[in-house]
Design a protein around this motif. Structure first.
Motif, mmCIF file in Angstrom:
data_model
loop_
_atom_site.group_PDB
_atom_site.id
_atom_site.type_symbol
_atom_site.label_atom_id
_atom_site.label_comp_id
_atom_site.label_asym_id
_atom_site.label_seq_id
_atom_site.Cartn_x
_atom_site.Cartn_y
_atom_site.Cartn_z
ATOM 1 N N SER A 88 0.852 -1.254 0.052
ATOM 2 C CA SER A 88 -0.030 0.042 -0.010
ATOM 3 C C SER A 88 0.797 1.150 -0.085
ATOM 4 O O SER A 88 0.653 2.186 -0.907
ATOM 5 N N MET A 104 1.626 4.048 -3.206
ATOM 6 C CA MET A 104 1.170 5.384 -3.085
ATOM 7 C C MET A 104 2.479 6.472 -3.539
ATOM 8 O O MET A 104 2.655 7.221 -4.176
ATOM 9 N N LEU A 163 -2.540 9.372 -6.376
ATOM 10 C CA LEU A 163 -1.973 8.587 -4.955
ATOM 11 C C LEU A 163 -2.608 7.385 -4.991
ATOM 12 O O LEU A 163 -2.053 6.531 -4.533
ATOM 13 N N PRO A 164 -4.004 7.150 -5.015
ATOM 14 C CA PRO A 164 -4.854 5.878 -4.588
ATOM 15 C C PRO A 164 -4.940 5.179 -5.815
ATOM 16 O O PRO A 164 -6.135 4.634 -6.047
ATOM 17 N N ILE A 190 -10.479 9.336 -1.491
ATOM 18 C CA ILE A 190 -9.224 9.677 -0.947
ATOM 19 C C ILE A 190 -8.529 10.753 -1.768
ATOM 20 O O ILE A 190 -8.291 11.689 -1.474
ATOM 21 N N GLN A 235 -7.800 14.727 -0.575
ATOM 22 C CA GLN A 235 -6.388 15.370 -0.670
ATOM 23 C C GLN A 235 -6.239 16.073 -1.656
ATOM 24 O O GLN A 235 -5.161 16.742 -1.838
ATOM 25 N N THR A 244 -4.691 1.911 2.968
ATOM 26 C CA THR A 244 -4.501 3.353 1.910
ATOM 27 C C THR A 244 -5.380 4.460 2.599
ATOM 28 O O THR A 244 -4.938 5.645 2.617
ATOM 29 N N SER A 245 -6.640 3.986 2.889
ATOM 30 C CA SER A 245 -7.413 5.152 3.478
ATOM 31 C C SER A 245 -6.780 5.596 4.729
ATOM 32 O O SER A 245 -7.199 6.940 4.899
ATOM 33 N N THR A 295 -3.535 5.781 5.825
ATOM 34 C CA THR A 295 -2.295 6.293 5.761
ATOM 35 C C THR A 295 -2.210 7.405 4.721
ATOM 36 O O THR A 295 -1.236 8.460 4.861
ATOM 37 N N ALA A 296 -3.086 7.305 3.580
ATOM 38 C CA ALA A 296 -2.927 8.518 2.618
ATOM 39 C C ALA A 296 -2.937 9.966 3.249
ATOM 40 O O ALA A 296 -2.099 10.749 2.915
ATOM 41 N N PHE A 344 0.649 11.675 2.284
ATOM 42 C CA PHE A 344 0.689 12.565 1.199
ATOM 43 C C PHE A 344 1.302 13.895 1.446
ATOM 44 O O PHE A 344 1.990 14.671 0.868
#
Length: 229
Positions: free
Chosen positions: A95, A99, A120-121, A132, A136, A211-212, A214-215, A219
């Protein structure tokens, strides 16, 4: 324009039937269906908005199809329990790597923060990726396109790359494809091997969650680093 929905289903089912006979990953039903539909929409002067409104029921089924992919996991619960630590480490690493690579490529090619946030996602399913990217500061439509492209490429070339790398373990193949090619890659895994499909489904879900989570933290750090240099 009530013909759009039945036409879309007819084209996909016909192409899928042909794909089963040809048995080559290059003849991907999703890609070929899009290639066939685009000229028809252009000739009939149908806009994307018009088309989407008439096939909305298919689009609305996407979240449910992702949930349905969890069914194969039931057969592998004992193996998953025995390997849960490795699976968590693998999916978390995948993941983060997905990213980082996406954002790095976007910036190196001259993209701005908005483009980077959209890319990113790229390796999670569309429903999650759009949210996501939007959170962002990205463009949801670009994020959806990136997801489709990544999933399609993974579905077409994923197994070939794993074969070249001589990776034969069903769990390793499933986890890797599910981590980067989400539902499209998972669907291909299920066609090839049931166990691969189960592990790919698990990877898809875990990578989407990770991902949801940590993004929002990763980012801004990457944006700061690239702006600094």
């Amino acid at each position: 324009m009530i013909w759009m929905l039945p036409l879309t289903l007819f084209i996909f089912l016909i192409i899928r039937k042909i794909a089963f006979k040809i048995k080559t990953p290059l003849f991907n039903p999703l890609v070929i269906s899009v290639i066939v539909l685009i000229p028809i929409l252009l000739v009939t002067q149908t806009t994307y908005t018009q088309y989407l409104s008439n096939v909305k029921i298919i689009n609305d089924l996407l979240p449910y199809s992702v949930v349905a992919l969890a069914y194969p996991l039931y057969e592998l619960i004992p193996q998953i329990k025995a390997r849960w630590k490795s699976i968590m480490i693998i999916t978390f690493t995948a993941s983060i790597a997905s990213m980082i690579t996406g954002v790095c490529i976007a910036f190196w090619l001259g993209g701005d923060n908005e483009v980077a946030a959209s890319v990113l996602p790229k390796s999670v399913t569309t429903a999650i990726a759009v949210t996501i990217a939007s959170d962002q500061g990205g463009v949801p439509s670009i994020a959806a396109l990136c997801v489709i492209l990544v999933g399609t490429l993974g579905g077409i070339f994923g197994h070939q790359i794993l074969n070249v790398a001589k990776i034969k373990s069903a769990s390793a193949r499933g986890l890797s494809i599910g981590a980067v090619s989400h539902a499209v890659g998972t669907a291909r895994c299920i066609e090839v091997n049931f166990n691969e499909g189960a592990y790919s489904s698990l990877s898809l879900v875990l990578c989407g969650i990770m991902t949801s989570l940590t993004a929002p933290f990763l980012f801004p750090i990457m944006v700061f680093i690239f702006n600094w240099f």
